[in-house]
Motif scaffolding. Structure first.
Motif, PDB file in Angstrom:
ATOM      1  N   THR A 298       0.822  -1.200   0.000  1.00  0.00           N
ATOM      2  CA  THR A 298       0.000   0.000   0.000  1.00  0.00           C
ATOM      3  C   THR A 298       0.863   1.260   0.000  1.00  0.00           C
ATOM      4  N   ALA A 299       0.515   2.207  -0.859  1.00  0.00           N
ATOM      5  CA  ALA A 299       1.108   3.538  -0.847  1.00  0.00           C
ATOM      6  C   ALA A 299      -0.011   4.557  -0.654  1.00  0.00           C
ATOM      7  N   VAL A 300       0.356   5.724  -0.179  1.00  0.00           N
ATOM      8  CA  VAL A 300      -0.622   6.751   0.177  1.00  0.00           C
ATOM      9  C   VAL A 300      -0.430   7.971  -0.722  1.00  0.00           C
ATOM     10  N   LEU A 301      -1.547   8.505  -1.225  1.00  0.00           N
ATOM     11  CA  LEU A 301      -1.522   9.700  -2.068  1.00  0.00           C
ATOM     12  C   LEU A 301      -2.017  10.893  -1.277  1.00  0.00           C
ATOM     13  N   ALA A 302      -1.210  11.930  -1.188  1.00  0.00           N
ATOM     14  CA  ALA A 302      -1.605  13.151  -0.489  1.00  0.00           C
ATOM     15  C   ALA A 302      -1.497  14.328  -1.448  1.00  0.00           C
ATOM     16  N   GLY A 303      -2.526  15.146  -1.485  1.00  0.00           N
ATOM     17  CA  GLY A 303      -2.518  16.306  -2.357  1.00  0.00           C
ATOM     18  C   GLY A 303      -1.828  17.502  -1.715  1.00  0.00           C
ATOM     19  N   PHE A 304      -1.708  18.570  -2.500  1.00  0.00           N
ATOM     20  CA  PHE A 304      -1.082  19.786  -1.981  1.00  0.00           C
ATOM     21  C   PHE A 304      -1.476  20.958  -2.866  1.00  0.00           C
ATOM     22  N   THR A 305      -1.272  22.163  -2.352  1.00  0.00           N
ATOM     23  CA  THR A 305      -1.398  23.374  -3.153  1.00  0.00           C
ATOM     24  C   THR A 305      -0.162  24.257  -3.033  1.00  0.00           C
ATOM     25  N   THR A 306       0.701  23.982  -2.049  1.00  0.00           N
ATOM     26  CA  THR A 306       1.918  24.769  -1.867  1.00  0.00           C
ATOM     27  C   THR A 306       3.094  23.842  -1.586  1.00  0.00           C
ATOM     28  N   PRO A 307       4.320  24.269  -1.897  1.00  0.00           N
ATOM     29  CA  PRO A 307       5.495  23.456  -1.574  1.00  0.00           C
ATOM     30  C   PRO A 307       5.619  23.180  -0.078  1.00  0.00           C
ATOM     31  N   GLU A 308       5.162  24.121   0.748  1.00  0.00           N
ATOM     32  CA  GLU A 308       5.250  23.930   2.193  1.00  0.00           C
ATOM     33  C   GLU A 308       4.438  22.724   2.645  1.00  0.00           C
ATOM     34  N   GLN A 309       3.298  22.500   2.014  1.00  0.00           N
ATOM     35  CA  GLN A 309       2.486  21.331   2.363  1.00  0.00           C
ATOM     36  C   GLN A 309       3.207  20.041   1.983  1.00  0.00           C
TER      37      GLN A 309
END
Length: 352
Positions: A298-309
């Motif tokens: 299992t791998a996890v996908l996480a979204g973002f809107t900024t490089p800091e995230q």
């Protein structure tokens, strides 16, 4: 970077992958808002570069995310790095012709567009984005055959499908919900995917049977929405109400309304009290590892809107939280699930 192998014969990927839905910005599809808030393409690209530099090798996108915008932004990175250093996943089914999403002609047209946007000659994992294959599944056999043809031509490396879910257009038509689990199991046996994508986080019901099925069949699992689209990070609170613009799917989700956020924030307070830490990165760590605990396939996908995230998410992989802390979080969120279901009386697959 922690790595995982997606199934018995799947690729070795970073345990944390990047979900690119938000990079499409505001969008509408099938008469529904399906995007996110405004996004700066330059900052989005910087975030992708940041992820790559930190060892992230898995990147998930779809043709419908901004109707090619997210794929094009990701394609800028693909063109600048060795192709074999990345695992790319995309999807077909929601963009383009809503009446015939899984005809061979439409699937090939969408795949060619995705390849162009991404700047690559192949996609590593290509997903059926939904499970509506026409009346009486009239397009199912040809859709499966088309995927196999794509693979034979070297345009894709593996076929994926989503876990139990409700078709988005049914929300507009008011079509009664079918048993999404029974349908998933039936389609799984027909499609025989190499990877399945499952929504899983502390605010969703247990997906243990799905993970067990995947392990039994040597199938990889991509977990999406591990942070419940930000709701588990503590960034949404009753003290800082958020309002969403046109084209932002959160505007139609009850879990992003003030009453729901109040319930979720109260559950997060329970977790904060036990860990004695208001640092949002600790909440992110707990949420991500609660999904990574499902196994090495299992791998996890996480979204973002900024490089800091991106930086914050990757930093949370350095060590897992204590098991008892994860169990405290699960108990608090199970209580929140009950309160949310009672408050809104909605289908559980509308959860974040």
């Amino acid at each position: 970077m922690l790595t995982r192998t997606l199934g018995e014969r799947g690729p070795r990927v970073s345990a944390l992958g990047i979900g690119c839905w938000a990079l499409g910005g505001p969008a509408e599809n099938l008469g529904l808002p399906t995007g996110w808030g405004e996004i700066d393409d330059g900052e989005a690209f910087d975030g992708l570069c940041c992820a790559y530099e930190k060892g992230v090798t898995l990147y998930d996108v779809a043709d419908v995310y901004g109707h090619g915008r997210a794929e094009s932004t990701l394609g800028r990175l693909v063109r600048q790095v060795p192709r074999d250093s990345m695992t790319l996943t995309s999807k077909v089914g929601y963009a383009g012709d809503p009446e015939h999403p899984y005809t061979p002609e439409h699937m090939r047209r969408q795949l060619e567009r995705s390849l162009t946007h991404l700047g690559t000659e192949h996609i590593d994992l290509y997903f059926f984005h939904h499970n509506n294959f026409g009346p009486q599944d009239s397009d199912l056999d040809s859709a499966i055959a088309t995927m196999e043809q794509f693979r034979a031509e070297g345009l894709i490396r593996a076929v994926g499908m989503r876990g139990p879910h409700r078709y988005a257009l049914d929300r507009i038509t008011g079509k009664p919900a079918t048993d999404k689990y029974e349908r998933f199991y039936r389609l799984f046996s027909r499609i025989g995917p190499q990877v399945i994508a499952v929504r899983d986080n502390l605010l969703t019901p247990s997906r243990a049977p799905i993970f067990a099925l995947a392990a039994e069949h040597g199938c990889g699992v991509l977990t999406y929405k591990p942070l419940a689209q930000g709701l588990l990070t503590g960034n949404y609170t009753p003290r800082r109400p958020r309002r969403f613009g046109d084209g932002d799917h959160r505007a139609r989700k009850r879990w992003f309304t003030d009453p729901a956020i109040t319930i979720i924030d109260s559950a997060l307070d329970t977790v904060r009290q036990h860990i004695g830490d208001d640092d949002p990165e600790e909440l992110i760590r707990i949420a991500l590892w609660s999904c990574l605990d499902h196994g090495d396939h299992t791998a996890v996908l996480a979204g973002f809107t900024t490089p800091e995230q991106v930086t914050a998410n990757v930093a949370c992989l350095d060590h897992p939280p204590a098991p008892e802390v994860v169990e405290i979080a699960r108990a608090a969120m199970r209580k929140a699930q009950v309160e949310l279901d009672a408050a809104f009386e909605v289908f559980t697959d509308q959860a974040p």
